[in-house]
Design an enzyme around this catalytic site. Structure first.
Site, short mmCIF file in Angstrom:
data_model
loop_
_atom_site.label_atom_id
_atom_site.label_comp_id
_atom_site.label_asym_id
_atom_site.label_seq_id
_atom_site.Cartn_x
_atom_site.Cartn_y
_atom_site.Cartn_z
N LYS A 174 0.85 -1.20 0.00
CA LYS A 174 0.00 0.00 0.00
C LYS A 174 0.87 1.24 0.00
O LYS A 174 2.05 1.21 0.39
CB LYS A 174 -0.94 0.03 1.21
CG LYS A 174 -0.27 0.05 2.60
CD LYS A 174 0.14 1.41 3.13
CE LYS A 174 0.89 1.31 4.45
NZ LYS A 174 1.64 2.47 4.86
N ASP A 181 -2.64 -1.93 9.79
CA ASP A 181 -2.72 -1.92 8.33
C ASP A 181 -3.30 -3.22 7.76
O ASP A 181 -3.51 -3.33 6.55
CB ASP A 181 -1.32 -1.73 7.71
CG ASP A 181 -0.79 -0.32 7.90
OD1 ASP A 181 -1.60 0.59 8.16
OD2 ASP A 181 0.44 -0.13 7.78
P1 ATP Z 1 4.05 -0.54 7.84
O1 ATP Z 1 4.02 0.13 6.51
O2 ATP Z 1 2.79 -1.31 8.16
O3 ATP Z 1 4.56 0.32 8.96
P2 ATP Z 1 6.53 -1.74 7.07
O4 ATP Z 1 6.34 -1.99 5.60
O5 ATP Z 1 7.32 -0.54 7.44
O6 ATP Z 1 5.11 -1.73 7.75
P3 ATP Z 1 7.07 -4.52 7.42
O7 ATP Z 1 7.71 -4.87 6.12
O8 ATP Z 1 5.66 -4.90 7.60
O9 ATP Z 1 7.24 -2.96 7.71
O10 ATP Z 1 7.99 -5.19 8.56
C1 ATP Z 1 8.31 -4.62 9.79
C2 ATP Z 1 9.02 -5.69 10.64
O11 ATP Z 1 8.10 -6.76 10.90
C3 ATP Z 1 10.22 -6.32 9.94
O12 ATP Z 1 11.39 -5.69 10.33
C4 ATP Z 1 10.17 -7.80 10.38
O13 ATP Z 1 11.09 -8.07 11.41
C5 ATP Z 1 8.77 -8.03 10.95
N1 ATP Z 1 7.94 -8.98 10.16
C6 ATP Z 1 7.12 -9.90 10.66
N2 ATP Z 1 6.50 -10.59 9.68
C7 ATP Z 1 6.92 -10.10 8.52
C8 ATP Z 1 6.64 -10.40 7.15
N3 ATP Z 1 5.78 -11.37 6.80
N4 ATP Z 1 7.25 -9.66 6.20
C9 ATP Z 1 8.09 -8.66 6.55
N5 ATP Z 1 8.42 -8.36 7.82
C10 ATP Z 1 7.85 -9.06 8.82
#
Ligand code: ATP
Length: 311
Positions: free
Chosen positions: A11, A149
């Site tokens: 997203k 989210d």
């Molecule tokens: P948001 O935009 O919702 O804040 P994000 O994109 O910044 O999320 P994610 O990629 O969702 O961050 O990952 C954040 C942390 O969650 C990672 O550093 C990882 O350790 C943990 N994590 C747990 N499950 C997953 C997964 N399936 N994919 C990626 N990271 C994961």
């Protein structure tokens, strides 16, 4: 051998208005989400053995973009989503479920502000919806418990999110929007970005705020990316730039390359550039990569759907 494959869409926040910190530490959000074609794929193999107790997950492997940073343990949001839905199924007297092996292929940057983990959890809920006949209406409360989210990534499209972002209303949107995405391996911790915003506001109470979404809503109805570009806004952009000042150069490079507008996605560090065509998005992505202001780049279009079973 039965394999269920689910797609998890990234997203981008077209608008992210952050209220003041509440007593419980959470911030009230007013956000407009758009789901993107950029995705992860979740492949779930149903094994012959079934179980009425404990986790049904036998193994979880992760490949693709940023895989080493993604846990392969019960901490992975996919695993948590499977366990939560299994618990619901059992609490309703459901039959024993087959054990599963899960293979996750990442295409969404990790810790990039694009809800990759949340989208994976939503895709896992879709798989459980199929395996245990759980309706979308019953999956949504589980999604909200898994993360702010997750409900949006379950449904996709273009939506207004309030509360912590989990209270959703669809927004009318015309047309297709083309994005160039500048990824940064630095990673930004979401709680740290929110704390930095609180500190900045305490020091400068008159700091500009993202405001309301009236103009953006009208622009989305027009279907004109030039109009939408005028109203991209993110209250987390200023703290993300203060924590990672090189993102300013990334924003400048995309705009120099002709993007209509650039905005930090969610809590960053991914920068999303809205472009007027798919061709321009490729040009902007190439330029940003050549200038050395992003670790890698991708192009995507939106709105895409929500988490869905494919194949
Ligand atoms: P948001 O935009 O919702 O804040 P994000 O994109 O910044 O999320 P994610 O990629 O969702 O961050 O990952 C954040 C942390 O969650 C990672 O550093 C990882 O350790 C943990 N994590 C747990 N499950 C997953 C997964 N399936 N994919 C990626 N990271 C994961």
């Amino acid at each position: 051998m039965t394999i269920l494959t689910a797609r998890a869409h990234a997203k981008v926040n077209l608008h992210l208005g952050v209220g003041d910190a509440r007593e419980d530490g959470y911030h009230e959000l007013v956000t407009v989400f758009q789901s993107l074609s950029l995705h992860d794929d979740l492949e779930v193999e149903l094994l012959d053995q079934s179980t009425a107790e404990g986790s049904i997950v036998r193994s979880l492997s992760v490949t693709g973009l940023g895989a080493p940073a993604v846990p392969t343990t019960p901490d992975n949001l996919v695993w948590k989503a499977i366990d939560m839905a299994t618990e619901l199924h059992r609490s309703q007297g459901g039959a024993p479920l087959p054990m599963i092996d899960i293979r996750l292929r990442k295409g969404i940057p990790t810790a990039g502000g694009m809800a990759g983990g949340s989208a994976d959890a939503a895709a896992a809920l879709r798989v459980m919806g199929q395996m245990a006949s759980i309706s979308t209406a019953d999956l949504l409360p589980l999604a909200a418990r898994l993360g702010s989210d997750v409900p949006f990534t379950l449904l996709g499209g273009t939506m207004l999110g309030t509360g912590r972002g989990e209270q959703l209303v669809p927004l009318l949107s015309r047309g297709t929007y083309h994005w160039a995405l500048a990824l940064n391996s630095a990673g930004l911790s979401t709680p740290k970005v929110f704390h930095t915003l609180d500190d900045m506001r305490a020091a400068r109470p008159d700091m500009a705020r993202a405001g309301d979404i009236k103009e953006l809503s009208a622009a989305l109805l027009s279907g004109d990316p030039h109009e939408v570009a005028k109203y991209l806004a993110n209250d987390l952009q200023a703290p993300a730039l203060s924590l990672l000042p090189q993102l300013r150069r990334t924003l400048n490079a995309g705009e120099t390359a002709g993007a209509l507008a650039g905005v930090v996605s969610g809590s960053g560090p991914t920068v999303a550039f809205l472009c007027e065509s798919a061709e321009q998005a490729v040009d902007v992505a190439d330029y940003v990569l050549d200038t050395g202001v992003a670790t890698s780049v991708a192009v995507a279009e939106g709105p895409a759907g929500g988490a869905e079973l494919v194949g």
